[in-house]
Scaffold this active site. Structure first.
Site, PDB file in Angstrom:
ATOM      1  N   HIS B  78      39.654  39.856  17.795  1.00  0.00           N
ATOM      2  CA  HIS B  78      38.601  39.311  16.923  1.00  0.00           C
ATOM      3  C   HIS B  78      38.592  39.926  15.524  1.00  0.00           C
ATOM      4  O   HIS B  78      38.005  39.370  14.616  1.00  0.00           O
ATOM      5  CB  HIS B  78      37.227  39.482  17.588  1.00  0.00           C
ATOM      6  CG  HIS B  78      37.084  38.633  18.810  1.00  0.00           C
ATOM      7  ND1 HIS B  78      36.368  37.461  18.834  1.00  0.00           N
ATOM      8  CD2 HIS B  78      37.631  38.750  20.046  1.00  0.00           C
ATOM      9  CE1 HIS B  78      36.471  36.903  20.036  1.00  0.00           C
ATOM     10  NE2 HIS B  78      37.215  37.670  20.790  1.00  0.00           N
ATOM     11  N   ASP B 195      32.404  31.368  25.087  1.00  0.00           N
ATOM     12  CA  ASP B 195      33.482  32.131  25.736  1.00  0.00           C
ATOM     13  C   ASP B 195      33.842  31.530  27.098  1.00  0.00           C
ATOM     14  O   ASP B 195      32.998  31.444  27.982  1.00  0.00           O
ATOM     15  CB  ASP B 195      32.955  33.573  25.896  1.00  0.00           C
ATOM     16  CG  ASP B 195      33.878  34.504  26.657  1.00  0.00           C
ATOM     17  OD1 ASP B 195      34.988  34.093  27.030  1.00  0.00           O
ATOM     18  OD2 ASP B 195      33.468  35.670  26.858  1.00  0.00           O
ATOM     19  N   SER B 366      34.775  43.159  34.498  1.00  0.00           N
ATOM     20  CA  SER B 366      35.156  42.340  33.352  1.00  0.00           C
ATOM     21  C   SER B 366      34.067  42.389  32.280  1.00  0.00           C
ATOM     22  O   SER B 366      32.906  42.700  32.564  1.00  0.00           O
ATOM     23  CB  SER B 366      35.373  40.910  33.811  1.00  0.00           C
ATOM     24  OG  SER B 366      35.531  40.050  32.709  1.00  0.00           O
ATOM     25  N   HIS B 368      33.509  39.620  30.526  1.00  0.00           N
ATOM     26  CA  HIS B 368      33.247  38.204  30.265  1.00  0.00           C
ATOM     27  C   HIS B 368      32.386  37.580  31.366  1.00  0.00           C
ATOM     28  O   HIS B 368      32.486  37.945  32.537  1.00  0.00           O
ATOM     29  CB  HIS B 368      34.566  37.438  30.145  1.00  0.00           C
ATOM     30  CG  HIS B 368      35.417  37.906  29.010  1.00  0.00           C
ATOM     31  ND1 HIS B 368      35.305  37.417  27.737  1.00  0.00           N
ATOM     32  CD2 HIS B 368      36.394  38.851  28.964  1.00  0.00           C
ATOM     33  CE1 HIS B 368      36.175  38.025  26.942  1.00  0.00           C
ATOM     34  NE2 HIS B 368      36.852  38.907  27.668  1.00  0.00           N
ATOM     35  N   ASP B 443      56.436  41.200  11.751  1.00  0.00           N
ATOM     36  CA  ASP B 443      57.559  41.962  12.317  1.00  0.00           C
ATOM     37  C   ASP B 443      57.834  43.102  11.347  1.00  0.00           C
ATOM     38  O   ASP B 443      58.326  42.875  10.246  1.00  0.00           O
ATOM     39  CB  ASP B 443      58.773  41.041  12.458  1.00  0.00           C
ATOM     40  CG  ASP B 443      59.969  41.774  13.053  1.00  0.00           C
ATOM     41  OD1 ASP B 443      59.844  42.970  13.392  1.00  0.00           O
ATOM     42  OD2 ASP B 443      61.043  41.152  13.180  1.00  0.00           O
TER      43      ASP B 443
END
Lengths: 555, 555
Positions: B78, B195, B366, B368, B443
């Site tokens: 985020h 979510d 979790s 969530h 990269d």
């Protein structure tokens, strides 16, 4: 107590601290009995490798002692290395009917069928060799016709459970041979090796039959076509799909090469019961209404080239997923395959299918024993010595603890290693030395020609690509005649990095000039200088370390 | 009903059909509010890529409209792209105290701290912009100080839940702001984004507090040192570890750079309560008895360079795992990391540690919401339109079904896509066009200089390596002056394949001869011929397809 001098040697050549390439040698005097001969699928860091097989140099060195390879069941991690090993070691292969049927298909593809002696056995059969005899004992697993193997030696019985679960209501109607396990247990078993896959799971693995009941419910509810992905070798699962389809007047078609192969073998050998009008060709499914059609397919692991992945991707020539289809993934992702499976599920949802998978419904059960089943096996067999196999270190460790918890003496459990010689007789068990053991990479047609250096290079190339620097130099006066040219692949998008490549060329030119001035004709050190200077420059500019390959053409 | 013409545009620029790089633009007239700015960790097939960030060209094109980036919480998915995005788009960043604290550390590393306007907010704060205002509402998650964001527009409220769970007994003592969610729900919410991570899981996610209780029990039983690996950002988990340690008179040391950083920030900002004599330096742990020591470390995902992996591998400079240590993995493997985690667990067992992980004990919950919590949020907020976010397609699909099951009209749910413009007002919701959205690869120091061609080459190189063919040719008469030389990397172990390479050289010689005879000076077609002939030959001999790079030096 007088100490016996004779010993049985147990030598795992694969399958320990890893998932796959199961193979174990049991040696008594002049006889070696080999149990299983499996392959392993490559790890993520084995770039470009197709398969991994065990190193069997020890068996080849002791060729004249090897009495045969005895198979517990027909899964790839137990039979998959046979075609490669048999080319170096032509010995008889023993197995139950279905196992040998699957092996036949495999050997045919490798042109080894006529040169191999295949011997079909039944549970309770005993094969007498010189000083030992080998007995097969029925078990249950996620493939039909699986067996444990008991090797009767003058020092006692060595039992290998093979992969097993305890299914009181198996699809073939025959639970594992409790009586025989109890009987040899009563007589006394010297040592037992047992499947450790599910040792972390408490309780019992559910019966395969539970899946059939759930599939039937899902089939009844489905409004359109049903597509079930499962392991090709899970004949009992396929039988249950056929049974549910027949009960609901649906037709079943099969898609995917390995699925077609195994269904053909299993039908021919009588392991699949199915009236002729249930099974139809995939070419004919359009003749039926969608709600009459069930398709059994490969691809339950999300394999990108599998039939299911092609359906999900709209690349299958005969089946396109449409709204109203119900897709059932009757399998659990093998560790490492989670993302591939997830991708296929997303694509199927996207095409409008209803997708049923493990997180949503009980459409799969394991083929391996959980803790209570493992305890049952230990209590039936009551081995004097216990050796956990078929698992990673953590599984083996926990299986030892489990064995101790049901009464095996703490001094009598031993965690094996690939290649370690385990010597055992009634007086004790210990590791005594090592034989060669390890992994051999199969890449295309090459067996063993790719080693760690090649893999290290492939890894390096995969991370930052390669820069080739070519220059033509006069042998006489070390003058640069052409070049330097720099060509890169997999390093940067060249059009956006012209400045970088130009500067790199200047750096090489300077090194060459310096060497010319100093009259350096030692190309190795010249190349070394080019490599070092370029590496430093590129790392400073990009924080990348491409492989640098300087090539000097001398004229 | 009169149709309004004005619309709110909701444009997800990342985070849809993927896990990571969450970023959404909410646009009303001349104002764009950006919610979050996350990164994604590369997939397995993104060879050599370090990070993936969202393509924000749309925001850059509309720079003058962008009022700021509003953060829901401080997780990498985020906030991780902020340093890259802020370099192109210097706008204010809003977030709660801990979130901004973590962002500060990050911007400092990128030298962006002084040039960025960081604004600390508290839950219930409202930021007034031109035509809209932005409100922060307290939630619970696996990082402290997380919030939902409500954007009040003249057309109604657009609510983004951020990542959340419902924890009635959170460690900071403050559950999510049920009252405020209910209040805006009562007034009427135009659209809600929520979510979807755990939408497949029935029931409730357990409270973080449960983990603390289990950790305390494990700490009490442990005979030796305790090593706990968890996510650095899980301040509440760390608080519970500190609490358990203090209650049992143990000292706590911290290992791993990100863990040290976050603990420092959280302590400074008052998010970690801890008496000074509990936390000790890792350098001093040897001053205490083993049973007095707790070590908190990174590496719960098995990351090969993490502190835990180095301990397991005997490569950590300060901590070596010994018999008697208890190692607790207080985390679940993120999909894709299962094998790495498994490897570390095996190594820890091998070193003699007792290892506690998810399959064995409840040492993680979790962050969530599961199905019942998602329903609660839907029922509190009662949005007119529902847009599931933060999930793969299957999650979004199932979240829509869940929303419909609690009363959202079937026509009022919409599955978003990255880059699709969602237009919404009271009369309806629809996709209308697209903006540029996608992934930009980081990269090393390069941002966006590695694209699909470079990745395709890296993949090709990783599978079968490369063969470079060099030849020096006279410009005048097309005669070969030096070479051909063939150098391979990552293809075969050359010493064992001399015959193959010799034959390959012969094939190139023949092509060159033919071209010389035919007076071909078109080097492109000459290279093409070399490539084709070699490719066919090598594939026939090895069933491999290395990259073939022909280089012609003209003199």
């Amino acid at each position: 107590m007088k100490h016996e001098k004779a010993k049985v040697k147990i030598i795992p050549l694969g399958g320990i601290n890893e998932i796959g390439k199961n193979i174990t040698a049991i040696e008594y005097k002049n006889d070696i009995v080999v149990i299983d001969c499996g392959l392993k699928f490559p790890d993520d860091d084995m770039y470009g490798i197709d398969l991994v097989i065990p190193d069997v140099s020890y068996l080849i060195k002791n060729k004249e002692k090897v009495r045969g390879i005895f198979l517990t069941h027909g899964h790839e991690d137990h039979i998959g290395a046979l075609p490669y090993v048999l080319k170096q070691l032509n010995v008889p292969v023993y197995g139950t009917k279905l196992t040998i049927g699957i092996v036949e298909t495999k050997l045919k593809e490798h042109g080894l069928l006529s040169s191999t002696e295949l011997i079909r056995v039944k549970p309770r059969d005993v094969i007498k060799l010189n000083s030992v005899s080998v007995e097969f004992i029925k078990t249950n697993h996620s493939i039909a016709d699986s067996v444990a193997i008991a090797i009767h030696t003058p020092l006692g019985v060595v039992l290998h459970t093979g992969d097993f679960k305890v299914d009181f209501t198996p699809i073939d109607g025959v639970p594992m041979d409790f009586a025989r396990f109890a009987e040899i247990g009563k007589k006394g078993v010297l040592a037992m090796m047992a499947d450790s896959t599910n040792v972390e799971r408490p309780g019992y693995t559910m019966s395969e039959r539970v899946v059939g009941e759930n599939l039937f419910k899902l089939f009844s509810k489905a409004k359109g076509r049903i597509i079930v992905a499962t392991f090709a070798s899970n004949i009992h699962r396929i039988q249950q799909i056929l049974d549910a389809a027949r009960a609901l007047n649906k037709k079943v078609a099969v898609s995917g090469r390995s699925m077609e192969n195994i269904v053909a073998v299993a039908k021919e050998l009588g392991y699949l019961e199915c009236e002729d009008d249930v099974l139809v060709s995939i070419d004919n499914i359009n003749k039926y209404n969608n709600n009459q059609v069930v398709i059994i397919t490969t691809g339950s692991q999300g394999e990108p080239m599998s039939a299911l992945a092609r359906m999900a991707n709209a690349e299958h020539r005969k089946v396109a997923i449409v709204e109203g289809d119900t897709v059932i993934l009757s399998a659990t992702p093998i560790p490492g395959n989670e993302k591939l499976v997830s991708k296929v599920i997303n694509q199927l949802f996207h095409k409008g299918a209803e997708v049923i998978y493990k997180s949503l419904d009980e459409v799969h059960v394991s083929g391996h024993a959980c803790q209570e089943e493992l305890k049952l096996m230990l209590c039936l067999v009551k081995p004097r010595f216990f050796i956990p196999v078929h698992g990673e270190y953590r599984h083996l460790k926990q299986h030892c603890e489990l064995a101790v918890s049901v009464g095996v003496s703490e001094n009598n459990v031993l965690i094996p290693e690939n290649g370690a010689i385990i010597e055992v007789n009634r007086n004790g068990i210990k590791k005594n030395g090592n034989v060669t053991a390890g992994q051999v990479f199969v890449d295309g047609l090459g067996v063993g020609d790719v080693g760690n250096i090649v893999l290290r290079d492939r890894k390096h190339l995969s991370q930052d690509g390669i820069l080739t620097v070519v220059v033509t130099i006069s042998r006489e006066d070390q003058k640069v005649i052409a070049g330097p040219d720099i060509i890169s692949r997999g390093f940067v998008y060249v059009r956006e990095s012209e400045g970088l490549m130009d500067e790199a060329k200047e750096i090489v030119k300077n090194v060459l000039k310096e060497c010319e001035e100093k009259n350096i004709t030692d190309w190795a050190s010249l190349k070394g200088r080019v490599r070092d200077e370029l590496r430093n420059y590129l790392y400073e500019k990009t924080k990348r370390k491409p492989m640098i390959l300087p090539i000097i053409m001398e004229i």
